[in-house]
Design an enzyme around this catalytic site. Structure first.
Site, short mmCIF file in Angstrom:
data_model
loop_
_atom_site.label_atom_id
_atom_site.label_comp_id
_atom_site.label_asym_id
_atom_site.label_seq_id
_atom_site.Cartn_x
_atom_site.Cartn_y
_atom_site.Cartn_z
N ARG A 49 -9.74 1.48 -12.85
CA ARG A 49 -8.96 0.61 -11.73
C ARG A 49 -8.19 -0.45 -12.50
O ARG A 49 -6.99 -0.81 -11.91
CB ARG A 49 -10.08 -0.23 -11.04
CG ARG A 49 -9.21 -1.08 -9.90
CD ARG A 49 -10.30 -1.77 -8.79
NE ARG A 49 -11.65 -2.01 -9.39
CZ ARG A 49 -11.89 -3.16 -9.85
NH1 ARG A 49 -11.22 -3.95 -10.19
NH2 ARG A 49 -13.23 -3.32 -10.26
N TYR A 102 10.50 -0.57 8.10
CA TYR A 102 9.33 0.58 8.50
C TYR A 102 8.13 0.09 9.26
O TYR A 102 7.73 -1.25 9.16
CB TYR A 102 8.81 1.27 7.10
CG TYR A 102 7.45 1.82 7.21
CD1 TYR A 102 7.73 3.17 8.03
CD2 TYR A 102 6.48 1.50 6.66
CE1 TYR A 102 6.29 3.88 8.03
CE2 TYR A 102 5.35 2.23 6.76
CZ TYR A 102 5.24 3.61 7.52
OH TYR A 102 3.96 4.05 7.61
N ASP A 175 12.32 -3.14 -0.57
CA ASP A 175 11.79 -1.58 -0.38
C ASP A 175 12.93 -0.86 -0.86
O ASP A 175 13.84 -0.56 0.24
CB ASP A 175 11.36 -1.48 1.04
CG ASP A 175 10.47 -0.35 1.16
OD1 ASP A 175 10.96 0.79 0.42
OD2 ASP A 175 9.48 -0.18 1.85
N1 PLP Z 1 8.04 1.83 3.10
C1 PLP Z 1 8.80 2.51 3.65
C2 PLP Z 1 10.48 2.50 3.80
C3 PLP Z 1 8.45 3.99 4.22
O1 PLP Z 1 8.94 4.63 5.07
C4 PLP Z 1 6.91 3.91 3.92
C5 PLP Z 1 6.41 5.12 4.66
O2 PLP Z 1 6.86 6.04 5.56
C6 PLP Z 1 6.29 2.98 3.44
C7 PLP Z 1 6.85 1.94 2.98
C8 PLP Z 1 4.83 3.16 3.28
O3 PLP Z 1 4.31 4.25 2.47
P1 PLP Z 1 3.00 4.92 2.22
O4 PLP Z 1 3.05 5.82 3.56
O5 PLP Z 1 3.02 5.76 1.04
O6 PLP Z 1 1.84 4.13 2.43
#
Ligand code: PLP
Length: 389
Positions: A49, A102, A175
Site C-alpha cells: 500500500r 465531471y 484534471d
Molecule cells: N475526471 C474525469 C474528467 C472523468 O471523466 C472521470 C471519470 O469519468 C474521473 C475524473 C473519475 O475517474 P474514475 O472513473 O477512474 O474514478
C-alpha cells in the site's frame, strides 16, 4: 549523450529494468510485503500500500510525461481526486470548482461541502476575467480546473487562471483526463497538481480503473504520497502494469482518435438533425484559439445536440460501431447520454446551469476505421432527422 524526448523516455520506462533474468519488459511485483534486513533496516519497500515497484514505474512514466514529480498512482480517478483534495485542504477552506466538471467530481465536492469539510464555490472558468476577479475576492485554498470540460468540451485558460489563483494564495489542480498528458501539460502552464483518471486515455483499453496525481514540486508530491498511503487510495500492481503497457501506445492511439474525431465532426456539422457541435477543433468553438495555444491537439472527445430524447433514441437505436456506455478514451468508440448517465449525480437545475440538455450526446471516438465510424454516425443522424420531420 543523446537528448531524449519526454515521450520516448516515458514510453521506455521500465524497459531493461529487471536484473534477475534480463527481461526487456518489466515484471509485475505482486508481493504485498518486503523483507527487512533487521527490524530497523528495510530495503526500498516494506508494504505494497505504501510503495510498490511496478506502481512506481507507472508513476515515473506519468511524471515524465507531465513534466513533474513521479505520479502518485491511485486505484481510481476518483481516488486521485479525493487524495488531492484531502491532502490540500483543511476544514473550512474554500475550494473553487468549475460549474461543468465531471459529475463524480462535482458530487464529491458537493458532499464534502454539505458535511462542512469545505466551503464550495462553483465558477464559470471559461469567463477568464470574471473568474480571476472572483478568485482575488474569495482567496480560496484550492482551485480545481478541468479542461476540456466533460461533457461540453469548454476550454479554460490554465496559465491565466493559475496566475490569478497563485496571486490569491491558492494551489491549482487541473484534471487532464480529456487531453491526456500527450496533448496538454498543465504543470508547464503553472498548475501545481495534475489529476488523471488513467481509466481513460492513459490505459486506453477500457480494462483497468485507475488514477494518478502528479505534483510539480517535491514537497507537494510527498504530501500527496503520504495521504494516498494514509487514506489507502493507492493502486494495485497488476493494474499499474497494464496501465503502463497501455501508456506505451498513447501517442499513436491519440493520433487516430483525433483523425477519427475530426471526420465525425465533419459529418455532424450542418446536418439538419444537429443543433450544435462541441469540439474545440472547430474554428467557431469559443475556446478554439485557446485550445490551439495550450493543447497539442484537439483530442478524441466531442458532444453534440439533437432535438430531444426521441431523436436521441432514434440515433442510438441501430449504431454498429459505438457502444452505449460511460467512460471514455478506450480504443473502442462510445456514445453516452450525459444527462442520464455520467452526470446523473447532478440535479436537473445544476445540469441546466452546466448546459447539459436532454438532447446532448457525448462521443468518445475510438481508433476504428474512419469510414466505418462516419457511415455509422451518418445513418444515426438520418434516423434522428426522420423523428424530427
Ligand atoms: N475526471 C474525469 C474528467 C472523468 O471523466 C472521470 C471519470 O469519468 C474521473 C475524473 C473519475 O475517474 P474514475 O472513473 O477512474 O474514478
Amino acid at each position: 549523450m543523446t537528448e531524449i524526448s519526454r515521450l520516448t523516455r516515458a514510453i521506455r520506462t521500465g524497459l531493461e529494468w529487471d536484473t534477475s533474468v534480463g527481461a526487456v519488459v518489466p515484471p509485475i511485483h505482486v508481493s504485498t510485503n518486503y523483507r527487512f534486513e533487521t527490524p530497523d533496516r528495510r530495503g526500498g519497500y516494506d508494504y505494497s500500500r505504501s510503495g510498490n515497484p511496478t506502481r512506481d514505474l507507472l508513476g515515473t512514466a506519468l511524471g515524465i510525461l507531465e513534466g513533474g514529480q513521479p505520479a502518485v498512482i491511485t486505484g481510481t480517478g476518483m481516488g486521485a481526486v479525493t487524495t488531492a483534495v484531502l491532502a490540500c485542504t483543511e476544514p473550512g477552506d474554500t475550494v473553487a470548482i468549475p460549474h461543468d466538471c465531471y459529475g463524480g467530481t462535482w458530487r464529491l465536492f458537493a458532499r464534502l461541502a454539505e458535511r462542512q469539510h469545505l466551503e464550495l464555490v462553483v465558477l464559470n472558468f471559461t469567463d477568464t476575467a470574471a473568474a480571476a476577479a472572483r478568485l482575488r475576492e474569495l482567496r480560496p485554498t484550492l482551485v480545481w480546473l478541468e479542461t476540456p470540460s466533460n461533457p461540453l468540451l469548454r476550454i479554460t485558460d490554465i496559465a491565466t487562471l493559475t496566475e490569478a489563483a497563485h496571486a490569491a494564495g491558492a494551489l491549482v489542480a487541473a484534471d487532464n483526463t480529456f487531453c491526456s498528458p500527450v496533448r496538454q501539460q498543465p504543470l508547464d502552464l503553472g498548475a501545481d497538481l495534475v489529476i488523471h483518471s488513467t481509466t481513460k486515455y492513459v490505459n486506453g483499453h477500457s480494462d483497468v480503473v485507475g488514477g494518478a496525481v502528479v505534483a510539480r514540486e517535491p514537497e507537494l508530491a510527498e504530501t500527496i504520497g503520504y495521504w494516498a498511503n494514509t487514506l489507502g487510495t493507492t493502486g494495485g500492481a497488476l493494474d499499474a502494469w497494464l496501465t503502463l503497457r497501455g501508456l506505451r501506445t498513447l501517442p499513436l492511439r491519440m493520433r487516430q482518435h483525433e483523425q477519427n474525431a475530426a471526420a465525425v465532426v465533419e459529418t455532424l456539422i450542418g446536418h439538419e438533425a444537429v443543433g450544435a457541435v462541441h469540439y474545440p477543433g472547430l474554428p467557431e468553438h469559443p475556446g478554439h484559439e485557446l485550445a490551439a495555444r495550450q493543447q497539442q491537439g484537439f483530442g478524441g472527445m466531442l458532444s453534440f445536440e439533437l432535438s430531444g430524447i426521441p431523436a436521441v433514441e432514434a440515433f442510438l437505436d441501430g449504431l454498429a460501431c459505438f457502444s452505449l456506455a460511460e467512460s471514455l478514451g478506450g480504443t473502442e468508440s462510445l456514445v453516452c447520454h450525459p444527462g442520464l448517465m455520467t452526470h446523473a449525480a447532478m440535479p436537473p437545475e445544476v445540469q441546466r446551469e452546466a448546459g447539459i440538455t436532454p438532447g446532448l450526446l457525448r462521443l468518445s471516438v475510438g481508433i476504428e476505421e474512419t469510414d466505418d465510424l462516419v457511415t455509422d454516425v451518418r445513418a444515426g443522424l438520418a434516423r434522428a432527422a426522420a423523428v424530427d420531420a
